[in-house]
Design a protein around this motif. Structure first.
Motif, PDB file in Angstrom:
ATOM      1  N   THR A  33      60.694 -36.791 -25.100  1.00  0.00           N
ATOM      2  CA  THR A  33      61.463 -35.602 -25.053  1.00  0.00           C
ATOM      3  C   THR A  33      62.902 -36.142 -25.528  1.00  0.00           C
ATOM      4  O   THR A  33      63.450 -35.092 -26.265  1.00  0.00           O
ATOM      5  CB  THR A  33      61.747 -35.232 -23.623  1.00  0.00           C
ATOM      6  OG1 THR A  33      60.229 -35.112 -23.066  1.00  0.00           O
ATOM      7  CG2 THR A  33      62.424 -33.964 -23.280  1.00  0.00           C
ATOM      8  N   LEU A  34      63.425 -36.870 -25.164  1.00  0.00           N
ATOM      9  CA  LEU A  34      64.693 -37.560 -25.783  1.00  0.00           C
ATOM     10  C   LEU A  34      64.815 -37.252 -27.225  1.00  0.00           C
ATOM     11  O   LEU A  34      65.770 -36.924 -28.075  1.00  0.00           O
ATOM     12  CB  LEU A  34      65.000 -38.980 -24.985  1.00  0.00           C
ATOM     13  CG  LEU A  34      66.603 -39.415 -25.525  1.00  0.00           C
ATOM     14  CD1 LEU A  34      67.272 -38.664 -24.722  1.00  0.00           C
ATOM     15  CD2 LEU A  34      66.386 -41.002 -24.729  1.00  0.00           C
ATOM     16  N   GLU A  35      63.654 -38.021 -27.984  1.00  0.00           N
ATOM     17  CA  GLU A  35      63.844 -38.005 -29.451  1.00  0.00           C
ATOM     18  C   GLU A  35      63.903 -36.648 -30.024  1.00  0.00           C
ATOM     19  O   GLU A  35      64.302 -36.297 -30.987  1.00  0.00           O
ATOM     20  CB  GLU A  35      62.624 -38.808 -29.907  1.00  0.00           C
ATOM     21  CG  GLU A  35      62.607 -40.371 -29.560  1.00  0.00           C
ATOM     22  CD  GLU A  35      61.393 -41.120 -30.013  1.00  0.00           C
ATOM     23  OE1 GLU A  35      60.522 -40.689 -30.091  1.00  0.00           O
ATOM     24  OE2 GLU A  35      61.506 -42.473 -29.638  1.00  0.00           O
ATOM     25  N   GLN A  38      67.109 -34.992 -29.544  1.00  0.00           N
ATOM     26  CA  GLN A  38      67.998 -35.632 -30.833  1.00  0.00           C
ATOM     27  C   GLN A  38      67.739 -35.068 -32.213  1.00  0.00           C
ATOM     28  O   GLN A  38      68.863 -34.779 -32.787  1.00  0.00           O
ATOM     29  CB  GLN A  38      67.756 -37.119 -30.933  1.00  0.00           C
ATOM     30  CG  GLN A  38      68.267 -37.977 -29.703  1.00  0.00           C
ATOM     31  CD  GLN A  38      68.115 -39.469 -29.880  1.00  0.00           C
ATOM     32  OE1 GLN A  38      67.019 -39.834 -30.094  1.00  0.00           O
ATOM     33  NE2 GLN A  38      68.960 -40.375 -29.432  1.00  0.00           N
ATOM     34  N   SER A  39      66.480 -34.896 -32.230  1.00  0.00           N
ATOM     35  CA  SER A  39      66.016 -34.112 -33.838  1.00  0.00           C
ATOM     36  C   SER A  39      66.525 -32.744 -33.692  1.00  0.00           C
ATOM     37  O   SER A  39      67.161 -32.111 -34.705  1.00  0.00           O
ATOM     38  CB  SER A  39      64.565 -34.056 -33.718  1.00  0.00           C
ATOM     39  OG  SER A  39      64.109 -33.397 -34.791  1.00  0.00           O
ATOM     40  N   LEU A  40      66.683 -32.048 -32.603  1.00  0.00           N
ATOM     41  CA  LEU A  40      67.320 -30.692 -32.368  1.00  0.00           C
ATOM     42  C   LEU A  40      68.675 -30.691 -32.714  1.00  0.00           C
ATOM     43  O   LEU A  40      69.126 -29.794 -33.341  1.00  0.00           O
ATOM     44  CB  LEU A  40      66.713 -29.884 -31.032  1.00  0.00           C
ATOM     45  CG  LEU A  40      65.637 -28.952 -31.268  1.00  0.00           C
ATOM     46  CD1 LEU A  40      65.304 -28.473 -29.921  1.00  0.00           C
ATOM     47  CD2 LEU A  40      65.844 -27.760 -32.237  1.00  0.00           C
ATOM     48  N   VAL A  41      69.432 -31.526 -32.033  1.00  0.00           N
ATOM     49  CA  VAL A  41      70.783 -31.815 -32.193  1.00  0.00           C
ATOM     50  C   VAL A  41      71.221 -31.897 -33.644  1.00  0.00           C
ATOM     51  O   VAL A  41      72.067 -31.084 -34.094  1.00  0.00           O
ATOM     52  CB  VAL A  41      71.394 -33.003 -31.506  1.00  0.00           C
ATOM     53  CG1 VAL A  41      72.949 -33.088 -31.836  1.00  0.00           C
ATOM     54  CG2 VAL A  41      71.148 -32.687 -29.974  1.00  0.00           C
ATOM     55  N   LYS A  42      70.363 -32.598 -34.403  1.00  0.00           N
ATOM     56  CA  LYS A  42      70.723 -33.015 -35.853  1.00  0.00           C
ATOM     57  C   LYS A  42      70.368 -31.561 -36.579  1.00  0.00           C
ATOM     58  O   LYS A  42      71.114 -31.399 -37.508  1.00  0.00           O
ATOM     59  CB  LYS A  42      69.713 -34.061 -36.314  1.00  0.00           C
ATOM     60  CG  LYS A  42      69.913 -35.428 -36.088  1.00  0.00           C
ATOM     61  CD  LYS A  42      68.985 -36.508 -36.606  1.00  0.00           C
ATOM     62  CE  LYS A  42      69.262 -37.781 -35.906  1.00  0.00           C
ATOM     63  NZ  LYS A  42      68.151 -38.810 -36.236  1.00  0.00           N
ATOM     64  N   ASP A 128      65.659 -23.893 -27.244  1.00  0.00           N
ATOM     65  CA  ASP A 128      64.886 -25.020 -27.202  1.00  0.00           C
ATOM     66  C   ASP A 128      65.308 -26.343 -26.689  1.00  0.00           C
ATOM     67  O   ASP A 128      64.772 -27.017 -25.981  1.00  0.00           O
ATOM     68  CB  ASP A 128      64.317 -25.123 -28.469  1.00  0.00           C
ATOM     69  CG  ASP A 128      63.429 -24.010 -29.092  1.00  0.00           C
ATOM     70  OD1 ASP A 128      63.163 -23.096 -28.232  1.00  0.00           O
ATOM     71  OD2 ASP A 128      63.073 -23.747 -30.321  1.00  0.00           O
ATOM     72  N   LEU A 129      66.535 -26.641 -27.056  1.00  0.00           N
ATOM     73  CA  LEU A 129      67.397 -27.894 -26.610  1.00  0.00           C
ATOM     74  C   LEU A 129      67.662 -27.743 -25.224  1.00  0.00           C
ATOM     75  O   LEU A 129      67.278 -28.634 -24.550  1.00  0.00           O
ATOM     76  CB  LEU A 129      68.727 -28.064 -27.414  1.00  0.00           C
ATOM     77  CG  LEU A 129      69.348 -29.511 -27.115  1.00  0.00           C
ATOM     78  CD1 LEU A 129      68.399 -30.634 -27.390  1.00  0.00           C
ATOM     79  CD2 LEU A 129      70.404 -29.517 -28.214  1.00  0.00           C
ATOM     80  N   GLN A 130      67.819 -26.664 -24.610  1.00  0.00           N
ATOM     81  CA  GLN A 130      68.024 -26.509 -23.275  1.00  0.00           C
ATOM     82  C   GLN A 130      66.599 -26.758 -22.456  1.00  0.00           C
ATOM     83  O   GLN A 130      66.826 -27.556 -21.340  1.00  0.00           O
ATOM     84  CB  GLN A 130      68.557 -24.919 -22.890  1.00  0.00           C
ATOM     85  CG  GLN A 130      68.739 -24.675 -21.575  1.00  0.00           C
ATOM     86  CD  GLN A 130      69.793 -25.268 -20.704  1.00  0.00           C
ATOM     87  OE1 GLN A 130      71.161 -24.842 -21.423  1.00  0.00           O
ATOM     88  NE2 GLN A 130      69.797 -25.935 -19.718  1.00  0.00           N
ATOM     89  N   LYS A 135      64.034 -30.366 -19.189  1.00  0.00           N
ATOM     90  CA  LYS A 135      62.773 -31.043 -18.697  1.00  0.00           C
ATOM     91  C   LYS A 135      63.200 -32.551 -18.584  1.00  0.00           C
ATOM     92  O   LYS A 135      62.388 -32.977 -17.476  1.00  0.00           O
ATOM     93  CB  LYS A 135      61.741 -31.085 -20.203  1.00  0.00           C
ATOM     94  CG  LYS A 135      60.510 -31.868 -20.096  1.00  0.00           C
ATOM     95  CD  LYS A 135      59.751 -31.910 -21.358  1.00  0.00           C
ATOM     96  CE  LYS A 135      58.435 -32.250 -21.091  1.00  0.00           C
ATOM     97  NZ  LYS A 135      57.743 -32.440 -22.415  1.00  0.00           N
ATOM     98  N   MET A 136      64.130 -33.072 -19.041  1.00  0.00           N
ATOM     99  CA  MET A 136      64.660 -34.422 -18.517  1.00  0.00           C
ATOM    100  C   MET A 136      65.512 -34.417 -17.358  1.00  0.00           C
ATOM    101  O   MET A 136      65.573 -35.431 -16.695  1.00  0.00           O
ATOM    102  CB  MET A 136      65.770 -34.908 -19.598  1.00  0.00           C
ATOM    103  CG  MET A 136      64.910 -35.444 -21.096  1.00  0.00           C
ATOM    104  SD  MET A 136      66.073 -36.353 -22.204  1.00  0.00           S
ATOM    105  CE  MET A 136      67.195 -34.912 -22.722  1.00  0.00           C
TER     106      MET A 136
END
Length: 192
Positions: A33-35, A38-42, A128-130, A135-136
């Motif tokens: 989920t973390l990865e 990170q992908s969405l932030v990029k 989606d990032l939210q 989830k985390m």
């Protein structure tokens, strides 16, 4: 997902009570989920410039006035995100991430007259990032959206507010990305 939340909660309690080194969940789902986050932030950081290109505002000629207009228009500041420590726990970090994402999603939603396809895509990515941050984090205590009142009186104000909101989103996204990398580097079995 409940076991992930329990693990995160236990980790935060241990860090607060013991003031010992921070222990983060050793969970493959958490790391995945973390990865994804990170992908969405990029992706968000990559998409902000194209959203700014769609604006008719020439921000380079207004740089001195933009900071004053930030307050005048009622755009709230980004929440502070720091590296995970005994004093800034995973729970607090995730809550601040969640708050910032809600803030920027609300800002872009409220600036509907400036909405372009690029801004709508950013809104979807923020949503989606939210979901990934939720989830985390343990059961979200931030069910309410941040409250603020924009003081916008015309098309120019909308353009300026949208530019400033995107500028703040870029800064927040950089902070968010750094924080996610910090969390990932702190995971058990991960080399810093």
């Amino acid at each position: 997902m409940n076991s992930l939340l329990m693990l995160a909660l236990q980790c935060c309690v241990a860090a607060l009570v013991c003031a010992a080194p921070v222990h983060l969940p050793d969970d493959a789902d958490f790391e995945q989920t973390l990865e994804k986050a990170q992908s969405l932030v990029k992706k968000i950081l990559f998409d902000i410039p194209s959203a700014q290109k769609d604006l008719t505002l020439d921000a380079s000629s207004h740089t001195g006035n933009l900071q004053l207009m930030l307050k005048t228009l009622g755009i709230p500041p980004n929440p502070t995100i720091k590296p995970i420590s005994a004093h800034f726990t995973l729970e607090v970090c995730l809550q601040r991430m969640s708050l910032g994402l809600q803030l920027h999603h609300s800002l872009l939603r409220d600036l509907t007259s400036a909405s372009t396809i690029a801004i709508k895509h950013l809104q979807v990515d923020l949503r989606d990032l939210q979901a990934l941050v939720n989830k985390m984090q343990k059961q979200s205590q931030l069910s309410e959206e941040p409250s603020f009142t924009l003081s916008i009186s015309g098309t120019y104000d909308v353009q300026v507010a949208t530019h400033l909101a995107l500028q703040q989103l870029r800064i927040f996204s950089h902070d968010l990305g750094r924080s996610l990398r910090n969390i990932q580097a702190s995971l058990p079995g991960t080399q810093a």
